[in-house]
Design a protein around this motif. Structure first.
Motif, PDB file in Angstrom:
ATOM      1  N   VAL A  62       0.855  -1.188   0.000  1.00 50.82           N
ATOM      2  CA  VAL A  62       0.000   0.000   0.000  1.00 50.82           C
ATOM      3  C   VAL A  62       0.891   1.239   0.000  1.00 50.82           C
ATOM      4  O   VAL A  62       2.056   1.185   0.415  1.00 50.82           O
ATOM      5  N   PRO A  63       0.364   2.359  -0.482  1.00 53.72           N
ATOM      6  CA  PRO A  63       1.176   3.584  -0.561  1.00 53.72           C
ATOM      7  C   PRO A  63       1.299   4.293   0.775  1.00 53.72           C
ATOM      8  O   PRO A  63       0.680   5.336   1.024  1.00 53.72           O
ATOM      9  N   GLU A  64       2.114   3.734   1.646  1.00 51.82           N
ATOM     10  CA  GLU A  64       2.428   4.330   2.940  1.00 51.82           C
ATOM     11  C   GLU A  64       3.937   4.279   3.124  1.00 51.82           C
ATOM     12  O   GLU A  64       4.550   3.234   2.902  1.00 51.82           O
ATOM     13  N   THR A  65       4.559   5.401   3.504  1.00 55.34           N
ATOM     14  CA  THR A  65       6.014   5.434   3.658  1.00 55.34           C
ATOM     15  C   THR A  65       6.396   6.210   4.911  1.00 55.34           C
ATOM     16  O   THR A  65       5.593   6.940   5.492  1.00 55.34           O
ATOM     17  N   ASP A  66       7.672   6.077   5.297  1.00 57.64           N
ATOM     18  CA  ASP A  66       8.250   6.870   6.382  1.00 57.64           C
ATOM     19  C   ASP A  66       9.006   8.084   5.834  1.00 57.64           C
ATOM     20  O   ASP A  66       9.585   8.853   6.606  1.00 57.64           O
ATOM     21  N   GLN A  67       8.994   8.224   4.517  1.00 59.12           N
ATOM     22  CA  GLN A  67       9.669   9.344   3.873  1.00 59.12           C
ATOM     23  C   GLN A  67       8.718  10.542   3.813  1.00 59.12           C
ATOM     24  O   GLN A  67       7.501  10.384   3.950  1.00 59.12           O
ATOM     25  N   SER A  68       9.245  11.729   3.594  1.00 56.42           N
ATOM     26  CA  SER A  68       8.409  12.908   3.373  1.00 56.42           C
ATOM     27  C   SER A  68       8.500  13.310   1.907  1.00 56.42           C
ATOM     28  O   SER A  68       9.507  13.028   1.226  1.00 56.42           O
TER      29      SER A  68
END
Length: 472
Positions: free
Chosen positions: A24-30
């Motif tokens: 899924v499109p979830e990240t820890d990046q900004s």
């Protein structure tokens, strides 16, 4: 509309079976860090790519201002990588057959193979003999084309060559290998080797044999992909299109094309083609059930393949055309990608694929106005002349089937860029100079004469072949 949310849980089920996606499109990046990495030329991570493609995963929807920042970064990268030339190829598409039993839910090009059998009620479609294929290519080469592109259905009677046919016919149950003898059909496609020899007219560049077709050409054997592609190259094959890729994440393939080869098999086939000395291309077909994470994971597979082989000459993002496809008819999608998604897909492809020089856009998929827009957000190649196109048309596409050199010159110059005729492998390039009329010069019989006469142009492109815009 593509599924950029949590991964398919809200989509209608496929034949009563619900599906959910792990990725899924979830990240820890900004988004800000990802954009800085892109602007500074650092190799992007998957998380970077997802942030850029979504204009930030922490906010719903696509932010217009952020999108323009991504498009600007991609346009700058394009200018640094390939300059202001916009390339295109003089080509014809000659698909051999629409007969196919694979059952991909995004496709309306195929026709069930049983409808081609002797005594069956015909249901449309076509199969060409090698002689008929040669006639199509002869005519196109005479007009000046330098490439014939051929991407076909997986006809059960198709075999690589006579040796392969003997192996298939010796199996205890040939049907389990999706094989049936040519005599069972009204028209035999011959063998892949016979078709390629027929299309190899006067040294025209033959661009054919996708990974899926290569798998079909070795089914029932333990032959390597490299050995299959070497036989095909000996018969006249010059390069292989990296279509049949769709989304190279198996949880998506299990939904949209469960009968096709998996992602690893696609990669193995491409590696085999390069090992056989062939250039290859790569594609993505997006805008259906996948989400942004799947798209970037796909780009990661392509980048890794290019790192290892160096054989990919271009990357071709293909926006899903939905109206007449089973995915749409079953209610699994309610449309294709949005305009913003299309622009971002081109842009992020340019930024993420730092080892692939050329990114192609599609006037067949997008129409002229949007296709020209994509030339300012990462794309540098404008496909080919085609002469005839059928795959997108049968799926519900609304745009044309032929692009003249004069059309190319006018359109490309209108956005301040330089129109350049190219060879399939991009190694030969010829800028278009002066006023119209323009015509091809790279093909084996090309002399600068326009591909169609004014009378043919006014009456529409002649029905020379049933083509595919899968990649050119």
């Amino acid at each position: 509309m593509s599924n950029d949310g949590a991964g398919g849980a809200d989509e209608p089920p496929l034949d009563g079976v619900e599906y959910e996606f792990e990725h899924v499109p979830e990240t820890d990046q900004s988004f800000e860090n990802a954009l800085a990495n892109a602007r500074d030329g650092r190799r992007l991570s998957v998380a970077d790519g997802v942030e850029l493609l979504t204009t930030g995963t922490r906010e719903p929807g696509i932010d217009p201002a952020r999108m323009e920042q991504v498009l600007e970064a991609a346009d700058r990268r394009r200018a640094e990588t390939v300059g202001d030339e916009v390339t295109f190829v003089a080509n014809v598409n000659n698909n051999v057959t629409t007969a196919c039993n694979t059952g991909c839910l995004f496709c309306n090009f195929k026709d069930a193979a049983r409808t081609f059998e002797r005594g069956a009620e015909p249901a449309g479609g076509f199969t060409r003999t090698p002689a008929e294929s040669r006639a199509v290519v002869e005519d196109a080469v005479e007009r000046g084309v330098s490439e014939v592109c051929s991407v076909s259905g997986l006809h059960p009677a198709f075999a690589l060559d006579d040796e392969h046919r003997e192996i298939l016919e010796s199996l205890d149950d040939p049907g389990r290998a999706n094989y049936r003898e040519p005599a069972a059909y009204r028209t035999s496609p011959g063998t892949y080797v016979e078709q390629l020899r027929a299309m190899a007219v006067d040294g025209v560049h033959v661009h054919s044999m996708t990974p899926e077709e290569a798998y079909h050409a070795r089914r029932g054997t333990e032959w390597s992909y490299a050995s299959v592609y070497r036989r095909l190259a000996d018969a006249g094959l010059d390069s292989a299109p990296g279509t049949a890729a769709e989304i190279l994440v198996d949880e998506v393939r299990d939904v949209i094309c469960p009968g096709k080869i998996d992602s690893a098999e696609w990669v193995a086939a491409m590696e085999g083609a390069v090992a056989a000395g062939l250039d290859v291309t790569a594609t993505i077909m997006y805008g259906h059930v996948e989400n942004a994470a799947h798209r970037v994971l796909h780009l990661d597979v392509i980048r890794d393949l290019q790192d290892r082989t160096g054989g990919i000459t271009e990357f071709v993002p293909l926006s899903f055309v939905h109206p007449n496809t089973p995915l749409y008819e079953r209610g699994m999608v309610d449309g294709g990608a949005s305009d913003a998604e299309d622009l971002l897909m081109i842009a992020v492809s340019r930024l993420f694929l730092d080892n692939v020089e050329n990114v192609q856009t599609s006037w067949v998929k997008f129409g002229d106005e949007k296709a020209l827009r994509t030339l300012s957000c990462g794309a540098n190649d404008f496909m080919g002349t085609i002469l005839s196109e059928e795959i997108t048309t049968r799926a519900g596409g609304e745009y044309g089937e032929f692009r003249s050199f004069d059309d190319y010159a006018r359109m490309i110059r209108s956005v301040g860029r330089v129109p350049v005729e190219r060879s399939t492998d991009y190694r030969t390039r010829r800028p278009l100079a002066g006023d119209a009329p323009h015509g091809p010069t790279i093909g084996p019989r090309a002399d600068g004469t326009p591909l169609l006469t004014p009378a043919e142009r006014s009456g529409g492109a002649p029905d020379r072949s049933a083509g595919a815009d899968a990649d050119d």
